[in-house]
Design a protein around this motif. Structure first.
Motif, PDB file in Angstrom:
ATOM      1  N   ASN A  17      53.307  10.403  58.405  1.00  0.00           N
ATOM      2  CA  ASN A  17      52.972   9.941  57.063  1.00  0.00           C
ATOM      3  C   ASN A  17      52.949  11.064  56.043  1.00  0.00           C
ATOM      4  N   LYS A  18      52.734  12.299  56.483  1.00  0.00           N
ATOM      5  CA  LYS A  18      52.633  13.417  55.557  1.00  0.00           C
ATOM      6  C   LYS A  18      53.943  13.658  54.819  1.00  0.00           C
ATOM      7  N   ASN A  19      55.057  13.420  55.460  1.00  0.00           N
ATOM      8  CA  ASN A  19      56.354  13.680  54.848  1.00  0.00           C
ATOM      9  C   ASN A  19      56.989  12.420  54.283  1.00  0.00           C
ATOM     10  N   GLU A  20      56.218  11.363  54.179  1.00  0.00           N
ATOM     11  CA  GLU A  20      56.730  10.102  53.678  1.00  0.00           C
ATOM     12  C   GLU A  20      57.092  10.215  52.203  1.00  0.00           C
ATOM     13  N   ILE A  21      58.272   9.737  51.864  1.00  0.00           N
ATOM     14  CA  ILE A  21      58.732   9.729  50.479  1.00  0.00           C
ATOM     15  C   ILE A  21      59.053   8.282  50.125  1.00  0.00           C
ATOM     16  N   LEU A  22      58.320   7.755  49.154  1.00  0.00           N
ATOM     17  CA  LEU A  22      58.528   6.377  48.732  1.00  0.00           C
ATOM     18  C   LEU A  22      59.486   6.321  47.546  1.00  0.00           C
ATOM     19  N   VAL A  23      60.148   5.200  47.392  1.00  0.00           N
ATOM     20  CA  VAL A  23      60.974   4.948  46.219  1.00  0.00           C
ATOM     21  C   VAL A  23      60.017   4.829  45.024  1.00  0.00           C
ATOM     22  N   PRO A  24      60.253   5.594  43.939  1.00  0.00           N
ATOM     23  CA  PRO A  24      59.299   5.635  42.838  1.00  0.00           C
ATOM     24  C   PRO A  24      59.427   4.541  41.776  1.00  0.00           C
ATOM     25  N   ASN A  52      68.461   4.758  39.228  1.00  0.00           N
ATOM     26  CA  ASN A  52      68.816   4.002  38.032  1.00  0.00           C
ATOM     27  C   ASN A  52      67.743   2.919  37.922  1.00  0.00           C
ATOM     28  N   PRO A  53      66.703   3.162  37.100  1.00  0.00           N
ATOM     29  CA  PRO A  53      65.562   2.243  37.084  1.00  0.00           C
ATOM     30  C   PRO A  53      65.873   0.903  36.427  1.00  0.00           C
ATOM     31  N   SER A  54      65.281  -0.149  36.978  1.00  0.00           N
ATOM     32  CA  SER A  54      65.425  -1.478  36.375  1.00  0.00           C
ATOM     33  C   SER A  54      64.152  -1.895  35.641  1.00  0.00           C
ATOM     34  N   ASP A  55      63.115  -1.055  35.725  1.00  0.00           N
ATOM     35  CA  ASP A  55      61.895  -1.272  34.945  1.00  0.00           C
ATOM     36  C   ASP A  55      61.291   0.082  34.614  1.00  0.00           C
ATOM     37  N   GLY A  56      60.165   0.084  33.942  1.00  0.00           N
ATOM     38  CA  GLY A  56      59.591   1.338  33.472  1.00  0.00           C
ATOM     39  C   GLY A  56      58.355   1.806  34.200  1.00  0.00           C
ATOM     40  N   ASN A  57      58.085   1.261  35.376  1.00  0.00           N
ATOM     41  CA  ASN A  57      56.892   1.642  36.135  1.00  0.00           C
ATOM     42  C   ASN A  57      57.234   2.766  37.101  1.00  0.00           C
ATOM     43  N   ILE A  58      56.896   3.997  36.742  1.00  0.00           N
ATOM     44  CA  ILE A  58      57.218   5.161  37.562  1.00  0.00           C
ATOM     45  C   ILE A  58      56.025   5.472  38.457  1.00  0.00           C
ATOM     46  N   LEU A  59      56.258   5.437  39.776  1.00  0.00           N
ATOM     47  CA  LEU A  59      55.213   5.659  40.772  1.00  0.00           C
ATOM     48  C   LEU A  59      55.414   7.008  41.449  1.00  0.00           C
ATOM     49  N   SER A  60      54.371   7.498  42.063  1.00  0.00           N
ATOM     50  CA  SER A  60      54.476   8.750  42.802  1.00  0.00           C
ATOM     51  C   SER A  60      55.224   8.516  44.118  1.00  0.00           C
ATOM     52  N   PRO A  61      56.259   9.324  44.381  1.00  0.00           N
ATOM     53  CA  PRO A  61      56.977   9.182  45.648  1.00  0.00           C
ATOM     54  C   PRO A  61      56.231   9.826  46.822  1.00  0.00           C
ATOM     55  N   LEU A 151      69.540   6.614  51.429  1.00  0.00           N
ATOM     56  CA  LEU A 151      70.337   5.422  51.704  1.00  0.00           C
ATOM     57  C   LEU A 151      70.518   4.733  50.357  1.00  0.00           C
ATOM     58  N   PRO A 152      71.627   5.019  49.648  1.00  0.00           N
ATOM     59  CA  PRO A 152      71.827   4.479  48.299  1.00  0.00           C
ATOM     60  C   PRO A 152      71.869   2.957  48.289  1.00  0.00           C
ATOM     61  N   GLY A 153      71.570   2.410  47.122  1.00  0.00           N
ATOM     62  CA  GLY A 153      71.646   0.974  46.927  1.00  0.00           C
ATOM     63  C   GLY A 153      70.426   0.446  46.204  1.00  0.00           C
ATOM     64  N   LYS A 154      70.375  -0.861  46.067  1.00  0.00           N
ATOM     65  CA  LYS A 154      69.269  -1.533  45.371  1.00  0.00           C
ATOM     66  C   LYS A 154      67.977  -1.279  46.142  1.00  0.00           C
ATOM     67  N   VAL A 155      66.912  -0.912  45.400  1.00  0.00           N
ATOM     68  CA  VAL A 155      65.631  -0.598  46.029  1.00  0.00           C
ATOM     69  C   VAL A 155      64.482  -1.215  45.241  1.00  0.00           C
ATOM     70  N   HIS A 156      63.340  -1.273  45.910  1.00  0.00           N
ATOM     71  CA  HIS A 156      62.104  -1.743  45.295  1.00  0.00           C
ATOM     72  C   HIS A 156      61.097  -0.598  45.325  1.00  0.00           C
ATOM     73  N   ALA A 157      60.288  -0.497  44.292  1.00  0.00           N
ATOM     74  CA  ALA A 157      59.243   0.518  44.249  1.00  0.00           C
ATOM     75  C   ALA A 157      58.395   0.437  45.509  1.00  0.00           C
ATOM     76  N   LYS A 158      57.996   1.571  46.008  1.00  0.00           N
ATOM     77  CA  LYS A 158      57.170   1.745  47.216  1.00  0.00           C
ATOM     78  C   LYS A 158      57.945   1.513  48.508  1.00  0.00           C
ATOM     79  N   GLU A 159      59.240   1.285  48.412  1.00  0.00           N
ATOM     80  CA  GLU A 159      60.027   1.074  49.625  1.00  0.00           C
ATOM     81  C   GLU A 159      60.045   2.359  50.451  1.00  0.00           C
ATOM     82  N   GLU A 160      59.950   2.188  51.752  1.00  0.00           N
ATOM     83  CA  GLU A 160      59.942   3.311  52.689  1.00  0.00           C
ATOM     84  C   GLU A 160      61.296   3.435  53.375  1.00  0.00           C
ATOM     85  N   ASN A 161      61.490   4.565  54.038  1.00  0.00           N
ATOM     86  CA  ASN A 161      62.647   4.803  54.907  1.00  0.00           C
ATOM     87  C   ASN A 161      63.989   4.799  54.173  1.00  0.00           C
TER      88      ASN A 161
END
Length: 166
Positions: A17-24, A52-61, A151-161
């Motif tokens: 979990n320490k090296n986990e990087i989430l989609v922001p 390429n953001p589809s909304d304006g909610n920027i989260l911590s990765p 892994l490029p492509g459509k993503v959702h905020a907080k998505e893992e892996n």
């Protein structure tokens, strides 16, 4: 094993979990070479990824500490407990907007968890007034033998892996 040891995470679970990087942010995950700015696409500042953001909610990765917030609110620097430095640069040539279109929700030295909200961005305003709304997340102090894989492509905020440092 004690009675409460069942509830403790194993060392391997903790380390994973320490090296986990989430989609922001919701949108499309891009390889860093696709960011329309040579400073980022040529990895001058370090390896990372584009979004390429589809909304304006920027989260911590990542989880860690807010190290700095640019006066112009277009970029924020984070540092994990393990020392990894992360720069989130929202849009291209957004420094010229002088903070307009951005609402920062944290302050320097705040502790954040991966997935915590950092910035609200007025996406329509940024699209109209900046060179590009495509954003970059850069790991500015990766060891020489490390690289970022996405892994490029459509993503959702907080998505893992979807983002990994190898």
């Amino acid at each position: 094993m004690g009675l409460f040891d069942v509830f403790k995470k194993s060392k391997s679970e903790e380390n994973s979990n320490k090296n986990e990087i989430l989609v922001p942010v919701n949108g499309e995950l891009l390889n860093i070479e696709s960011v329309p700015d040579q400073v980022f696409s040529t990895k001058m500042m370090g390896d990372g990824f584009g979004i390429n953001p589809s909304d304006g909610n920027i989260l911590s990765p990542v989880s860690g500490t807010v190290e700095m917030i640019f006066d112009t609110k277009h970029a924020i620097g984070l540092k994990t407990d393990e020392g990894l430095e992360v720069l989130i640069h929202i849009g291209i040539d957004t420094v010229g907007l002088q903070g307009e279109g951005f609402e920062v929700l944290v302050k320097a030295l705040d502790r954040v968890k991966a997935g915590d909200k950092l910035i609200n961005m007025d996406l329509d305003f940024i699209k109209k007034n900046a060179k590009s709304h495509i954003s970059a997340v850069i790991f500015t102090n990766l060891e020489e033998n490390k690289a970022v894989k996405v892994l490029p492509g459509k993503v959702h905020a907080k998505e893992e892996n979807r983002i990994e440092i190898l």
